[in-house]
Design an enzyme around this catalytic site. Sequence first.
Site, PDB file in Angstrom:
ATOM      1  N   SER A  50       0.843  -1.194   0.000  1.00  0.00           N
ATOM      2  CA  SER A  50       0.000   0.000   0.000  1.00  0.00           C
ATOM      3  C   SER A  50       0.883   1.251   0.000  1.00  0.00           C
ATOM      4  O   SER A  50       1.696   1.416  -0.913  1.00  0.00           O
ATOM      5  CB  SER A  50      -0.976  -0.049   1.180  1.00  0.00           C
ATOM      6  OG  SER A  50      -2.019   0.885   1.022  1.00  0.00           O
ATOM      7  N   ASP A  54      -9.280  -5.235  -5.073  1.00  0.00           N
ATOM      8  CA  ASP A  54      -8.434  -4.266  -4.391  1.00  0.00           C
ATOM      9  C   ASP A  54      -8.931  -2.838  -4.573  1.00  0.00           C
ATOM     10  O   ASP A  54      -9.428  -2.470  -5.642  1.00  0.00           O
ATOM     11  CB  ASP A  54      -7.020  -4.370  -4.973  1.00  0.00           C
ATOM     12  CG  ASP A  54      -5.911  -3.993  -4.025  1.00  0.00           C
ATOM     13  OD1 ASP A  54      -6.127  -3.109  -3.192  1.00  0.00           O
ATOM     14  OD2 ASP A  54      -4.824  -4.589  -4.135  1.00  0.00           O
ATOM     15  N   HIS A 112      -7.279  -5.848  -0.750  1.00  0.00           N
ATOM     16  CA  HIS A 112      -6.060  -5.070  -0.515  1.00  0.00           C
ATOM     17  C   HIS A 112      -4.995  -5.830   0.265  1.00  0.00           C
ATOM     18  O   HIS A 112      -3.886  -5.325   0.430  1.00  0.00           O
ATOM     19  CB  HIS A 112      -6.449  -3.792   0.242  1.00  0.00           C
ATOM     20  CG  HIS A 112      -5.445  -2.686   0.183  1.00  0.00           C
ATOM     21  ND1 HIS A 112      -4.907  -2.224  -0.995  1.00  0.00           N
ATOM     22  CD2 HIS A 112      -4.881  -1.938   1.173  1.00  0.00           C
ATOM     23  CE1 HIS A 112      -4.065  -1.228  -0.738  1.00  0.00           C
ATOM     24  NE2 HIS A 112      -4.019  -1.050   0.566  1.00  0.00           N
TER      25      HIS A 112
END
Length: 300
Positions: free
Chosen positions: A110, A250, A277
């Site tokens: 991320s 995601d 995610h």
Amino acid sequence: MAAIRQTEGRAKFGPYETWYRISGDLSSSKKPLFILHGGPGAAHNYVDAYKLIALQGRAVIHYDQLGCGNSTLLPDKGKGFWTPQLFVDELENLVDHLGQRKAFHVLGQSWGGMLAAEYGVRNPKGVKSLTIANSPASMALWTSEAMRQRSEMPKDIQDTLNKYEALGDYANEEYQKATMWVYERHVCRVVPFPPEVTATFEQVARNPTVYHTMNGPNEFFVVGTLKNWNIIPELHKINVPTLIISGRHDEATPACVQPFKDNIKGSRWEIFEHSSHMPHVEEQEKCMKTVGDFLDANDK
């Protein structure tokens, strides 16, 4: 599962300290893997599963970036302090503190993947490979895709999010419930969330400075200093093997990720079909094997 040997320490970083944890043996012939967590400011908890790569005979180094978790907390620092360069410098400092400058791998998830890209375009000495997991190549792509995803959500969820964002009332219980509805579909589809994921949300709530300053109140309402972040023009400078990871559901959608594949020569992109995610949580066994095999192929 075999026990994983772990040691913890603290690295001096100017007047501050970076907490770190080593899983496995740094003296292994396999090069160590540094894990860059997301947020910014989310701490290492939710990416804890990557320690399982130590079972493959490789040291895995988790650390809490400055401003969160077990590292120095700086709630009074303003916007000018929290920059990508600060976190690049912190990683460089940790690599040298642990004596791993000769050869190492980097995995960022991320925001950590955004940081890994920032790191990679600087061509730091010793990096053998990058893994960019669940990350956007620009925040303009991230926010536009978040709005597209929102447009496909039930009307009551959309209305609740819009209502309380207009009021600036992000703590409202109705807004929090709507936010969680989104998170359970596009952040982590293992529900209820595993303890390490819950621990990260709790950590951000305790220490929100970095997240609120650089990102905003939540994952899909970005109003912080990263709002205009864009690494796409620099990606061609990355010159090490690069693995790109994303989930089919995601919040880092294919449109967010595509520029990494298009602009990093020789990069490989793996989409996890049953993940959002956090493939390292949602499809853990496959994720660990995918990353582990990639690292093994790029140790030399």
